[in-house]
Structure formats: structure tokens, C-alpha cells
Design a protein around this motif. Sequence first.
Motif, short mmCIF file in Angstrom:
data_model
loop_
_atom_site.label_atom_id
_atom_site.label_comp_id
_atom_site.label_asym_id
_atom_site.label_seq_id
_atom_site.Cartn_x
_atom_site.Cartn_y
_atom_site.Cartn_z
N ILE A 180 2.84 60.69 59.21
CA ILE A 180 3.84 61.57 59.83
C ILE A 180 4.97 60.78 60.48
O ILE A 180 5.89 61.38 61.05
N GLY A 181 4.91 59.45 60.43
CA GLY A 181 5.98 58.64 61.01
C GLY A 181 7.31 58.92 60.34
O GLY A 181 7.40 58.97 59.11
N GLY A 182 8.35 59.11 61.12
CA GLY A 182 9.67 59.40 60.59
C GLY A 182 9.96 60.87 60.40
O GLY A 182 11.11 61.26 60.18
N LEU A 183 8.93 61.72 60.49
CA LEU A 183 9.14 63.15 60.34
C LEU A 183 9.56 63.77 61.68
O LEU A 183 9.25 63.24 62.75
N THR A 184 10.26 64.87 61.60
CA THR A 184 10.51 65.66 62.81
C THR A 184 9.26 66.49 63.10
O THR A 184 8.34 66.57 62.29
N LYS A 185 9.23 67.11 64.26
CA LYS A 185 8.08 67.94 64.61
C LYS A 185 7.90 69.07 63.60
O LYS A 185 6.79 69.35 63.16
N SER A 186 8.98 69.75 63.25
CA SER A 186 8.88 70.88 62.31
C SER A 186 8.42 70.41 60.94
O SER A 186 7.65 71.11 60.26
N GLN A 187 8.87 69.23 60.51
CA GLN A 187 8.42 68.70 59.22
C GLN A 187 6.93 68.37 59.25
O GLN A 187 6.20 68.64 58.28
N TYR A 219 -3.42 62.20 69.63
CA TYR A 219 -3.40 61.33 68.47
C TYR A 219 -2.30 60.29 68.62
O TYR A 219 -1.12 60.63 68.79
N LEU A 220 -2.68 59.02 68.58
CA LEU A 220 -1.72 57.93 68.71
C LEU A 220 -1.24 57.51 67.32
O LEU A 220 -2.05 57.18 66.44
N VAL A 221 0.06 57.55 67.12
CA VAL A 221 0.64 57.15 65.84
C VAL A 221 0.59 55.63 65.73
O VAL A 221 1.09 54.93 66.62
N ASP A 222 -0.01 55.11 64.66
CA ASP A 222 -0.14 53.66 64.54
C ASP A 222 1.16 53.05 64.01
O ASP A 222 2.14 53.76 63.76
N GLU A 282 33.26 70.92 63.69
CA GLU A 282 32.33 71.29 62.62
C GLU A 282 30.93 71.42 63.20
O GLU A 282 30.47 70.58 63.97
N ARG A 283 30.25 72.50 62.82
CA ARG A 283 28.91 72.75 63.35
C ARG A 283 27.95 71.68 62.84
O ARG A 283 27.88 71.40 61.65
N THR A 284 27.19 71.08 63.76
CA THR A 284 26.22 70.06 63.41
C THR A 284 24.82 70.56 63.68
O THR A 284 24.61 71.42 64.55
N PRO A 285 23.82 70.06 62.95
CA PRO A 285 22.45 70.52 63.18
C PRO A 285 21.98 70.18 64.59
O PRO A 285 22.38 69.18 65.17
N LEU A 286 21.13 71.03 65.14
CA LEU A 286 20.57 70.77 66.45
C LEU A 286 19.69 69.52 66.39
O LEU A 286 19.02 69.27 65.40
N TYR A 287 19.69 68.77 67.48
CA TYR A 287 18.92 67.54 67.52
C TYR A 287 17.42 67.84 67.47
O TYR A 287 16.94 68.77 68.12
N ASP A 288 16.70 67.05 66.70
CA ASP A 288 15.25 67.17 66.63
C ASP A 288 14.67 65.76 66.61
O ASP A 288 15.04 64.94 65.76
N ALA A 289 13.78 65.46 67.54
CA ALA A 289 13.22 64.12 67.64
C ALA A 289 12.35 63.79 66.43
O ALA A 289 11.68 64.66 65.88
N HIS A 290 12.37 62.53 66.04
CA HIS A 290 11.53 62.04 64.95
C HIS A 290 10.31 61.32 65.53
O HIS A 290 10.40 60.63 66.54
N ILE A 291 9.20 61.49 64.87
CA ILE A 291 7.95 60.86 65.30
C ILE A 291 8.00 59.38 64.94
O ILE A 291 8.36 59.01 63.82
N MET A 292 7.64 58.53 65.92
CA MET A 292 7.70 57.09 65.74
C MET A 292 6.36 56.46 66.08
O MET A 292 5.52 57.09 66.74
N PRO A 293 6.14 55.20 65.63
CA PRO A 293 4.91 54.50 66.01
C PRO A 293 4.73 54.45 67.53
O PRO A 293 5.70 54.32 68.27
N LYS A 294 3.49 54.57 67.97
CA LYS A 294 3.07 54.56 69.37
C LYS A 294 3.37 55.87 70.09
O LYS A 294 3.14 55.97 71.31
N ASP A 295 3.87 56.88 69.37
CA ASP A 295 3.99 58.20 69.98
C ASP A 295 2.60 58.79 70.16
O ASP A 295 1.71 58.60 69.32
#
Length: 263
Positions: free
Chosen positions: A111-118, A93-96, A39-52
Motif C-alpha cells: 500500500i506504499g504510495g497509495l492514498t487512503k481512498s486507493q 499496522y506499521l508500513v515497512d 483552475e480547479r485542482t484536486p483536493l489534497y490527499d496524503a499518500h501512505i509512506m514507509p514507517k506510517d
Amino acid sequence: MRRLKCTLLVLATLLLCSCNAYKEVPYLQGSEYLDRTPERTPLYDAHIMPKDLLTITVNTSDPDAAIPFNLTVATPITANSKSLTSQPALQQYLVDNNGDIDFPVLGTLHIGGLTKSQAESMIKEKLKAYIKETPIVNVRMANYKISVMGEVTSPGTFTITNEKVNIMEALAMAGDMTIYGQRDQVKLIREDAQGSRRIIPLNLNGADIISSPYYYLQQNDVVYVTPNKTKARNAGISNSTTIWFSVVGTLVSLVSLIVTIAK
């Protein structure tokens, strides 16, 4: 005849042992049994996390309209250990710990928890109040890195420029496992956005690893390859132990020689 049977038995035992040892080495065993049309799965996209650490650029056909949103900082250029001039670079920009950043004009953005596109879509939406045309927003992670340690050829920390890496690629960056690494006892150490840490066991001998939710690594993941029993036994034999065995062997030889002469 008895000697021949014993020889054949020993050879068969050695052959079985070598086959069992071989099965512990190859990756992705049993791949022929996987569904060839999964089954086709969505391409992986990193999520923004604290200290990024993020770089965010805003571009429009009118460069002057984008200037307030593209802050720059001066970075020194050195030559012969002397600072000569300064070259402007984009503000990072440092994510707190709450998942927020302070963005020029727009203020605090969560923006924590969002993907780059989001994150890009959210910033575009907020920029409509300041820029007439739809801008191009690009969010990049400047400190996306993973670490590989244990029984690999070249352990270390690696920066991932495309923000996407799987467990096999991470091992390739570290020069692959040594022959002493346990393919079925790889440990993934992961910390989530709340600071909770988990140790996740992975079996790279099985082909089903490619469908695991842990096949793709997140930023700051640590991969640890466990050594096998042979390496552990070798590590337990120190130089002093080796010297001690040599001394004992020498003494035994001398005693045997003295006893022989005495006879």
C-alpha cells in the motif's frame, strides 16, 4: 534652514527604512494580483509512506463476518500507578520500508504510495473473496505529524488528526513566527518514500505560496523558520561580552575622572 533640511532628510530616511521593514513582515503580499478564478485542482490527499502507522477497520452488516479482519490487542489501564485491567484496542499496522503491511487473512498488502481512498478500494476488492456484501473499509494514519522549529513562538511536533495541514496552519499551531523570523526564508525539510531528503525554500511574503506544490505538508515534514540578522547579532552578544563592555566602560570613566582631577 540647513538644520531644517537635515532634520527632514533624517525623517525621510527613517520613514523609508520603516516602510522597507514593514514589507518584510506581512504574509501573502500581492494577493490582489492572483487570478480570482484559478483552475480547479484536486483536493489534497496524503499518500501512505514507509514507517506510517495505520489503523484499518472493516465493517459489514454481519459483524461476525468482519471479526477476522479487525484484530485487537490488549492495552493496560492504570490507576494510581497500578495496572488493573486490560482494554482491547484495534491492531495497528506499521508500513515497512518496502511499503508493505501484513493484514489478517489477506496476507501481505503493498500500500506504499497509495492514498487512503486507493488503499481502501484495494482492500475492498480483495475482501470480495471472503465477504459476500461490499464492506466498509476505513484506513487512518495514527502517526501523522509535522514539526515546526526556529523563530516561532512555540516550536514543537504536532499530531494532525485530519491528515491534512498547510504551511500556514502549521505556523499557527506553533504560535506564528516571531518578529525575528524571515518570512521569505522558510525552509521545508522533506523525506520521500525512498529516504531521500530535500531542503525546499519557501517565501511566505508572496501570495503565490498558496499555489505551490509545497503549500500542503506531508507527514513527518519539518518547517524551519530562519532568524533575521537582528536576531543573529543579538545572539552573538553573550553575557560575558556584556560584562566585558561594562568593565571597559567603567575603566574609561575612571581614567577620565583621574585626568580631570589631575588637571
